[in-house]
Design an enzyme around this catalytic site. Structure first.
Site, PDB file in Angstrom:
ATOM      1  N   GLY A 170       0.811  -1.212   0.000  1.00 31.32           N
ATOM      2  CA  GLY A 170       0.000   0.000   0.000  1.00 31.32           C
ATOM      3  C   GLY A 170       0.846   1.264   0.000  1.00 31.32           C
ATOM      4  O   GLY A 170       0.505   2.253  -0.653  1.00 31.32           O
ATOM      5  N   ASP A 171       1.959   1.233   0.708  1.00 28.89           N
ATOM      6  CA  ASP A 171       2.877   2.364   0.738  1.00 28.89           C
ATOM      7  C   ASP A 171       3.378   2.664  -0.669  1.00 28.89           C
ATOM      8  O   ASP A 171       3.389   3.820  -1.109  1.00 28.89           O
ATOM      9  CB  ASP A 171       4.042   2.056   1.679  1.00 28.89           C
ATOM     10  CG  ASP A 171       5.058   3.178   1.740  1.00 28.89           C
ATOM     11  OD1 ASP A 171       4.671   4.329   2.021  1.00 28.89           O
ATOM     12  OD2 ASP A 171       6.251   2.903   1.509  1.00 28.89           O
TER      13      ASP A 171
END
Length: 138
Positions: free
Chosen positions: A19-20
């Protein structure tokens, strides 16, 4: 990269890791599309969106405004509660945990191929960080 990943079977911290990266690429695209071109300024501006402080604020905003489904809130909280074993340097533990939860939600949506919903949440997040409708200007 043709091998599908079962989002439900991925560890929360692994979801946050992905997600980062997804969020970082989205923010970079947003900044370039807005006409910014100076690499140093781009990096400085991007950190205003991808910092733990900003991601925590986005997560709380999305929850407070009822913009997440019950399942998405559960995913965010699962990521928030994951034991990372690292201590944040420039932010509180609570802020860091909410940022991790936000990243885990983004990672889950990415792996689950919920493209439209992912784009919607990313768009809301970037607008909030940019000081949009109800957002704050970082």
């Amino acid at each position: 990269m043709n091998k599908a990943v079962n989002a439900r079977g991925v560890n929360s911290l692994a979801l946050a890791y992905m997600g980062d990266g997804v969020y970082e690429v989205y923010v970079r695209h947003h900044l370039l599309a807005s006409g910014r071109a100076n690499p140093h300024k781009l990096h400085r501006e991007a950190t205003k969106y991808v910092s733990a402080k900003a991601q925590c604020a986005v997560a709380l905003h999305l929850m407070d405004k009822g913009l997440l489904s019950d399942e998405e809130i559960t995913l965010l909280k699962r990521g928030r509660n994951a034991k990372s074993g690292t201590v944040p340097k420039n932010t509180s533990v609570a802020t860091y945990k909410y940022a991790t939860g936000f990243e885990a939600l983004i990672g889950y949506l990415y792996f689950d191929e919920q493209t439209e919903r992912l784009d919607e949440i990313l768009s809301l997040s970037v607008a909030f960080c940019a000081g949009g409708e109800t957002g704050w200007k970082i």
